[in-house]
Design a protein around this motif. Structure first.
Motif, PDB file in Angstrom:
ATOM      1  N   GLN A   1      82.087  -2.039  66.315  1.00 28.24           N
ATOM      2  CA  GLN A   1      81.738  -0.525  66.376  1.00 28.24           C
ATOM      3  C   GLN A   1      82.222  -0.056  67.865  1.00 28.24           C
ATOM      4  OE1 GLN A   1      77.694   0.471  66.229  1.00 28.24           O
ATOM      5  NE2 GLN A   1      78.463   2.655  65.083  1.00 28.24           N
TER       6      GLN A   1
ATOM      7  N   GLU B   1      81.498  -2.783  70.177  1.00 35.14           N
ATOM      8  CA  GLU B   1      80.476  -3.737  70.004  1.00 35.14           C
ATOM      9  C   GLU B   1      80.402  -4.647  68.970  1.00 35.14           C
ATOM     10  OE1 GLU B   1      76.503  -2.278  69.720  1.00 35.14           O
ATOM     11  OE2 GLU B   1      75.285  -3.950  69.696  1.00 35.14           O
TER      12      GLU B   1
ATOM     13  N   VAL C   1      77.504  -9.053  63.980  1.00 34.21           N
ATOM     14  CA  VAL C   1      77.717 -10.059  62.966  1.00 34.21           C
ATOM     15  C   VAL C   1      77.354  -9.676  61.648  1.00 34.21           C
ATOM     16  CG1 VAL C   1      75.608 -11.322  63.534  1.00 34.21           C
ATOM     17  CG2 VAL C   1      77.572 -12.731  62.613  1.00 34.21           C
ATOM     18  N   ARG C   2      77.836 -10.110  60.666  1.00 33.81           N
ATOM     19  CA  ARG C   2      77.652  -9.952  59.275  1.00 33.81           C
ATOM     20  C   ARG C   2      77.960 -11.337  58.479  1.00 33.81           C
ATOM     21  NH1 ARG C   2      76.676  -6.089  61.243  1.00 33.81           N
ATOM     22  NH2 ARG C   2      77.015  -3.921  60.843  1.00 33.81           N
TER      23      ARG C   2
ATOM     24  N   ASN D   1      76.022  -8.901  71.585  1.00 36.15           N
ATOM     25  CA  ASN D   1      74.367  -9.025  71.598  1.00 36.15           C
ATOM     26  C   ASN D   1      74.237 -10.414  71.864  1.00 36.15           C
ATOM     27  OD1 ASN D   1      73.156  -6.423  70.531  1.00 36.15           O
ATOM     28  ND2 ASN D   1      75.198  -6.669  69.023  1.00 36.15           N
TER      29      ASN D   1
ATOM     30  N   ASP E   1      70.054  -3.351  76.315  1.00 34.15           N
ATOM     31  CA  ASP E   1      70.167  -2.751  74.966  1.00 34.15           C
ATOM     32  C   ASP E   1      68.787  -2.110  74.475  1.00 34.15           C
ATOM     33  OD1 ASP E   1      71.311  -2.273  72.711  1.00 34.15           O
ATOM     34  OD2 ASP E   1      71.475  -3.960  72.046  1.00 34.15           O
ATOM     35  N   ASP E   2      68.888  -1.170  73.481  1.00 35.86           N
ATOM     36  CA  ASP E   2      67.638  -0.718  72.950  1.00 35.86           C
ATOM     37  C   ASP E   2      66.590   0.049  73.833  1.00 35.86           C
ATOM     38  OD1 ASP E   2      68.726  -1.656  70.845  1.00 35.86           O
ATOM     39  OD2 ASP E   2      67.567  -3.327  70.710  1.00 35.86           O
TER      40      ASP E   2
ATOM     41  N   ARG F   1      69.016   3.916  69.160  1.00 36.73           N
ATOM     42  CA  ARG F   1      69.193   5.063  68.190  1.00 36.73           C
ATOM     43  C   ARG F   1      68.039   5.908  67.623  1.00 36.73           C
ATOM     44  NH1 ARG F   1      70.434   0.795  64.554  1.00 36.73           N
ATOM     45  NH2 ARG F   1      69.366   1.209  62.676  1.00 36.73           N
TER      46      ARG F   1
ATOM     47  N   GLU G   1      73.318   5.377  71.510  1.00 34.45           N
ATOM     48  CA  GLU G   1      73.525   4.564  70.169  1.00 34.45           C
ATOM     49  C   GLU G   1      73.197   5.231  69.248  1.00 34.45           C
ATOM     50  OE1 GLU G   1      73.246  -0.303  70.180  1.00 34.45           O
ATOM     51  OE2 GLU G   1      71.484   0.840  70.419  1.00 34.45           O
ATOM     52  N   GLY G   2      73.733   5.439  67.907  1.00 33.64           N
ATOM     53  CA  GLY G   2      73.343   6.087  66.572  1.00 33.64           C
ATOM     54  C   GLY G   2      73.794   7.567  66.787  1.00 33.64           C
TER      55      GLY G   2
ATOM     56  N   GLU H   1      74.964  10.452  65.267  1.00 38.33           N
ATOM     57  CA  GLU H   1      75.727  10.835  63.945  1.00 38.33           C
ATOM     58  C   GLU H   1      76.272  12.414  63.784  1.00 38.33           C
ATOM     59  OE1 GLU H   1      72.817   9.711  61.256  1.00 38.33           O
ATOM     60  OE2 GLU H   1      73.013   7.644  61.648  1.00 38.33           O
TER      61      GLU H   1
ATOM     62  N   TYR I   1      77.980   6.570  64.070  1.00 38.32           N
ATOM     63  CA  TYR I   1      78.845   6.723  62.961  1.00 38.32           C
ATOM     64  C   TYR I   1      79.646   8.074  62.837  1.00 38.32           C
ATOM     65  CZ  TYR I   1      75.805   3.357  60.623  1.00 38.32           C
ATOM     66  OH  TYR I   1      74.943   2.351  60.178  1.00 38.32           O
TER      67      TYR I   1
ATOM     68  N   PRO J   1      80.424   0.361  62.188  1.00 32.57           N
ATOM     69  CA  PRO J   1      81.130  -0.950  62.603  1.00 32.57           C
ATOM     70  C   PRO J   1      82.199  -1.307  61.640  1.00 32.57           C
ATOM     71  CG  PRO J   1      78.906  -1.328  62.563  1.00 32.57           C
ATOM     72  CD  PRO J   1      79.167   0.052  61.758  1.00 32.57           C
TER      73      PRO J   1
HETATM   74  N1  LIG Z   1      71.794   4.374  61.442  1.00 33.05           N
HETATM   75  C1  LIG Z   1      72.795   4.258  62.325  1.00 33.05           C
HETATM   76  N2  LIG Z   1      73.113   3.028  62.742  1.00 33.05           N
HETATM   77  C2  LIG Z   1      73.976   2.740  63.523  1.00 33.05           C
HETATM   78  C3  LIG Z   1      74.694   3.981  64.095  1.00 33.05           C
HETATM   79  N3  LIG Z   1      75.689   3.305  64.939  1.00 33.05           N
HETATM   80  C4  LIG Z   1      75.372   2.244  64.819  1.00 33.05           C
HETATM   81  N4  LIG Z   1      74.306   1.742  64.101  1.00 33.05           N
HETATM   82  C5  LIG Z   1      73.746   0.349  63.952  1.00 33.05           C
HETATM   83  O1  LIG Z   1      72.866   0.052  65.065  1.00 33.05           O
HETATM   84  C6  LIG Z   1      72.958  -1.325  65.315  1.00 33.05           C
HETATM   85  C7  LIG Z   1      73.355  -1.369  66.705  1.00 33.05           C
HETATM   86  O2  LIG Z   1      73.199  -2.499  67.265  1.00 33.05           O
HETATM   87  P1  LIG Z   1      71.959  -3.109  67.837  1.00 33.05           P
HETATM   88  O3  LIG Z   1      71.146  -1.899  68.452  1.00 33.05           O
HETATM   89  O4  LIG Z   1      72.298  -4.020  69.173  1.00 33.05           O
HETATM   90  O5  LIG Z   1      71.160  -4.001  66.742  1.00 33.05           O
HETATM   91  C8  LIG Z   1      71.737  -5.194  66.277  1.00 33.05           C
HETATM   92  C9  LIG Z   1      71.508  -6.473  67.162  1.00 33.05           C
HETATM   93  O6  LIG Z   1      70.213  -6.490  67.747  1.00 33.05           O
HETATM   94  C10 LIG Z   1      71.619  -7.276  66.155  1.00 33.05           C
HETATM   95  N5  LIG Z   1      72.890  -8.032  66.042  1.00 33.05           N
HETATM   96  C11 LIG Z   1      73.938  -7.677  65.316  1.00 33.05           C
HETATM   97  N6  LIG Z   1      74.988  -8.571  65.643  1.00 33.05           N
HETATM   98  C12 LIG Z   1      74.195  -9.546  66.556  1.00 33.05           C
HETATM   99  C13 LIG Z   1      74.810 -10.705  67.007  1.00 33.05           C
HETATM  100  O7  LIG Z   1      75.784 -11.121  67.042  1.00 33.05           O
HETATM  101  N7  LIG Z   1      73.763 -11.291  67.925  1.00 33.05           N
HETATM  102  C14 LIG Z   1      72.688 -10.795  68.172  1.00 33.05           C
HETATM  103  N8  LIG Z   1      71.882 -11.658  68.827  1.00 33.05           N
HETATM  104  N9  LIG Z   1      72.445  -9.930  67.393  1.00 33.05           N
HETATM  105  C15 LIG Z   1      73.174  -9.092  66.777  1.00 33.05           C
HETATM  106  O8  LIG Z   1      71.257  -6.901  64.855  1.00 33.05           O
HETATM  107  C16 LIG Z   1      71.145  -5.551  65.125  1.00 33.05           C
HETATM  108  C17 LIG Z   1      71.463  -4.560  63.953  1.00 33.05           C
HETATM  109  O9  LIG Z   1      72.697  -4.699  63.922  1.00 33.05           O
HETATM  110  P2  LIG Z   1      73.528  -3.681  62.691  1.00 33.05           P
HETATM  111  O10 LIG Z   1      72.962  -3.952  61.458  1.00 33.05           O
HETATM  112  O11 LIG Z   1      75.053  -4.157  62.772  1.00 33.05           O
HETATM  113  O12 LIG Z   1      73.482  -2.254  63.254  1.00 33.05           O
HETATM  114  C18 LIG Z   1      74.013  -1.825  64.100  1.00 33.05           C
HETATM  115  C19 LIG Z   1      74.768  -0.808  63.775  1.00 33.05           C
HETATM  116  O13 LIG Z   1      75.518  -0.918  62.619  1.00 33.05           O
HETATM  117  C20 LIG Z   1      74.521   5.273  63.474  1.00 33.05           C
HETATM  118  O14 LIG Z   1      75.031   6.071  63.852  1.00 33.05           O
HETATM  119  N10 LIG Z   1      73.561   5.375  62.626  1.00 33.05           N
END
Ligand SMILES: Nc1nc2c(ncn2[C@@H]2O[C@@H]3COP(=O)(O)O[C@H]4[C@@H](O)[C@H](n5cnc6c(=O)[nH]c(N)nc65)O[C@@H]4COP(=O)(O)O[C@H]3[C@H]2O)c(=O)[nH]1
Length: 730
Positions: A482, A496, A499-500, A550, A612-613, A636, A669-670, A672, A691, A696
């Motif tokens: 993303q 950023e 992972v999926r 992350n 983060d966060d 976000r 973050e976030g 929209e 978004y 992403p």
């Molecule tokens: N509703 C909304 N959501 C948005 C927007 N922009 C970004 N996001 C979502 O917010 C999350 C951002 O990642 P995060 O806070 O680090 O939060 C991540 C991170 O904490 C964790 N994660 C993802 N990939 C990895 C990784 O490779 N390793 C680790 N340790 N954690 C990961 O999973 C969390 C969720 O990841 P995602 O589901 O990909 O969700 C991502 C992303 O898709 C937006 O405008 N609106």
């Protein structure tokens, strides 16, 4: 309530139990035999000693009798009145008997008249120095102790290393009554030397007999008369037959004992095996019969069958039921602390307490381990099941006393209702398990009714638990990226990595569904390494763009984290200053010193660090000041809430100002909407992610985005367009 039990005899087990008493009896018999043998051998020895003594006494007596007979012969054949004394040779020894062939010899024959020696009739001719003196002394002794007239006397006298046998006889010849003959006594002095005595001993079948004044105390003795005042004994070493027999007996006893014990051991092993087989057979027959061996309750199989019956009955009658799954809280601890015997007792007591609470139509079963299940019949609404659950939790609170041990238990209960939740047995069982899981997660010692979403979440969790390791190993995960854009011109400054997991059966699984499981299952290190390597490799295609990755707290705290990161960065050949690790506050909360050290080291290599966060956790100023972050990312959730609550807007405002004041890059973050964008721009936020610009997307799609030049508006529109067209929305 359905609760059946049966007992069966276990012959091998019974024999096994009898084996110890049998072993004790065998040992006791062997010990008794040894005692009896000891007693008998002592008696045999005593008897043998008495026998020897008797033989020696008998031999001496026999010999003395022969000497007396000899004297009689002498008296009959010798002219006692002759003036010439016969030589010693003419007084033959007591020969003729092989046993006494060499024993003793006549020393003197003296005729006495009253206390006076009339004449020495014969004298041993081979007097050595001293012997004569001895004889003289004896004669003198005899004179001073004259025999009573007319009475024959005899006794042993010990003198000068020899034993003398004095035998006296009345020597009067029958004469005509008119002629009065003087009273005369003939005394025969017969001498035994040491050698003679030894020979007498041998002749009597004993060990050599010796003469001594102070015999060895271990020897047997036979005191002999010593008229001259000496004390002397015949002594001999007693032969004890047991000495010869004992070593053999002990050997035989030891061998017998060993053989007996080995035989018992073999029997014990065989019986134990048989008993085990029997128990196994019984348990399997119990299982087949649908019974749990430990509690005597129905087992899982019969519980399922029973549930099937109850469900069928419910369909006919319209009556509802509840299925309760119950699990003893921290039962594993009870087993670990108090041992399995106590653990088994706890199971039995819990089973009893539960059965006391149920009605006749209900079913209680033990599914295994510390898991019980109940079919509560006649349930019209969920408060019926709730009431029973409360009663169960109350009953569980009572401590369980077992001798000195007092155990406190609790229980978690998952409840599912039929027909409300399902009328299918399998589904009900699965849902009950889900509800139990929920109750346990909710803090234990509580009950929980099932909820649908809960079930799905749990099913997914199970999938993750089962398949994640393989997915990491087989390279089945994918990374989406993303973009993060500069607020002034929307230049993509970073992407950023997120992972999926495209699961072959369950479709795309979001990271939030498996990151926690990976942490719990110890897979996060492998997963983190995979992400880092893939992200750095992909980022090599996007020069000038940072790659944000992350990092989970567990991953960060890993001993080799810094070296692993640097190794991967080096392997991929990426400039470390392009790598930005996104950490949450939990990373620095637990072990601040170690975290600080790792962070300093990473920064020394040029790696960037983002918090983060921000705003969702501790949001401590101390962390911001102490730890060397380059960036803070506003969570976000603040933007989501900012439109509805003024409070969130104020918080965002404060965070942006705080970040700027500390010289950090602030990323929101976030994002929209354009409104959010304008709001953040007004606050002075540096970078945006959301978004509005892009969801992403795959690495290939990032290639496309980065290849598009354009103005601020165009970029935003283009990015949005690309993102909309993307099939890889999260
Ligand atoms: N509703 C909304 N959501 C948005 C927007 N922009 C970004 N996001 C979502 O917010 C999350 C951002 O990642 P995060 O806070 O680090 O939060 C991540 C991170 O904490 C964790 N994660 C993802 N990939 C990895 C990784 O490779 N390793 C680790 N340790 N954690 C990961 O999973 C969390 C969720 O990841 P995602 O589901 O990909 O969700 C991502 C992303 O898709 C937006 O405008 N609106």
């Amino acid at each position: 309530m359905l609760l059946s039990g049966f007992r069966t005899a276990r012959p091998a087990a019974l024999i096994g139990r009898l084996l110890w008493p049998i072993a004790l009896i065998v040992v006791a018999v062997i010990a008794g035999m040894l005692l009896a043998l000891t007693y008998m051998s002592n008696s045999v020895d005593q008897w043998s000693i008495a026998e020897q003594r008797q033989r020696i006494v008998g031999t001496l007596t026999t010999h003395k009798t022969k000497v007396e007979q000899r004297l009689d012969t002498i008296l009959a054949t010798t002219d006692l009145t002759a003036s010439e004394a016969p030589s010693a040779a003419s007084l033959p020894n007591v020969a003729g008997d092989h046993a006494f062939a060499h024993a003793g010899r006549f020393d003197a024959l003296v005729i006495m008249e009253g206390p006076r020696i009339v004449r020495t009739v014969a004298l041993s001719g081979t007097d050595r120095a001293g012997e004569h003196g001895s004889r003289e002394a004896l004669v003198r002794f005899f004179l001073s102790n004259p025999p009573t007239p007319g009475q024959a006397i005899d006794h042993f006298v010990y003198h000068d290393s020899a034993v003398y046998l004095l035998v006296a006889k009345d020597a009067r010849r029958p004469k005509p009554a008119a002629v009065a003959a003087p009273h005369r006594t003939v005394v025969l002095i017969y001498r035994y030397t040491h050698g003679d005595v030894e020979e007498i001993g041998r002749a009597s079948g004993s060990a050599p007999v010796t003469l001594s004044r102070q015999p060895d105390p271990r020897h047997q003795i036979l005191p002999i008369k010593s008229s001259l005042g000496d004390t002397v004994s015949l002594s001999w070493q007693p032969s004890s037959p047991s000495e010869a027999v004992w070593p053999r007996l002990v050997g035989i006893a030891a061998l017998t004992s060993i053989i007996a014990l080995i035989a018992l051991g073999i029997v014990w092993l065989v019986i134990r095996r048989l008993a085990r087989d029997e128990i196994r057979d019984q348990e399997s027959s119990r299982r087949l019969a649908g019974q749990d061996a430990l509690s005597g309750l129905p087992n899982r199989l019969s519980f399922s069958m029973r549930l099937e019956q109850e469900l069928a009955r419910g369909q006919r009658t319209g009556e509802g039921l509840a299925v309760l799954f119950l699990d003893i809280d921290r039962f594993k601890d009870i087993n670990d602390i108090y041992g399995h015997a106590i653990g088994d007792n706890v199971i039995r007591i819990v089973a009893q307490r539960l059965s006391d609470l149920l009605r006749g139509a209900d079913t209680l079963a033990r599914l295994g381990g510390d898991e019980f299940a109940i079919i509560q019949t006649g349930v019209s609404a969920h408060h019926d099941a709730e009431a029973l659950s409360r009663r169960i939790l109350d009953a569980m609170k009572k401590p369980i006393e077992m001798g000195d041990t007092i155990v406190s238990v609790g229980a978690s209960i998952g409840i599912v209702l039929s027909p409300q939740n399902s009328t299918d047995r399998e589904t009900l069982l699965r849902l009950a398990e889900t509800a139990l899981y929920q109750a346990k997660n909710g803090g234990r010692n509580r009950f929980s009714f099932v909820e649908r979403q809960m079930d799905e979440a749990l099913r997914l969790r199970k999938v993750v638990e089962d398949d994640l390791r393989k997915a990491i190993e087989n390279d089945e995960l994918v990374l989406h990226y993303q973009p993060q854009v500069e607020i002034d011109n929307y230049t993509v400054v970073a992407v950023e990595a997120l992972v999926r997991w495209p699961h072959p059966v369950h479709g795309m699984i979001a990271p939030e569904k498996f990151i926690t499981v990976a942490e719990e299952r110890g897979l996060i290190i492998a997963l983190g390494e995979w992400v880092l390597r893939r992200a750095c490799t992909d980022a090599m295609r996007w020069p000038g763009v940072r790659i944000a990755i992350n990092v989970s707290a567990i991953q960060f705290r890993h001993r080799d984290f810094v070296s692993d990161v640097m190794r991967i960065i080096t392997d991929c050949g990426i400039d470390p200053t392009r790598v930005e690790l996104e950490l949450t506050e939990s990373v620095v909360v637990k072990d601040a010193d170690a975290a600080e050290e790792a962070m300093i080291e990473l920064r020394a290599h040029g790696v960037r660090l983002a918090l983060d966060d921000f705003g969702t956790g501790y949001s401590s100023l101390i962390y911001l000041r102490r730890f060397a972050f380059d960036k803070i990312k506003i969570d976000r959730s603040f933007l989501e809430a900012a439109e509805t609550t003024g409070e969130s807007a104020i918080l965002i405002h404060s965070i942006v100002h705080l970040g700027r004041a500390l010289g950090l890059t602030v990323t929101a973050e976030g994002v929209e909407t354009h409104e959010q964008l304008e709001f953040l721009r007004a606050l002075g936020c540096h970078e945006l992610q959301g978004y509005l610009f892009s969801k992403p997307v795959t690495a290939e799609e990032i290639d496309v985005i980065l290849a598009q030049p354009g103005t601020l508006e165009e970029r935003a529109t283009l990015v949005k367009k690309v993102a909309r067209g993307s099939k890889s929305a999260p």
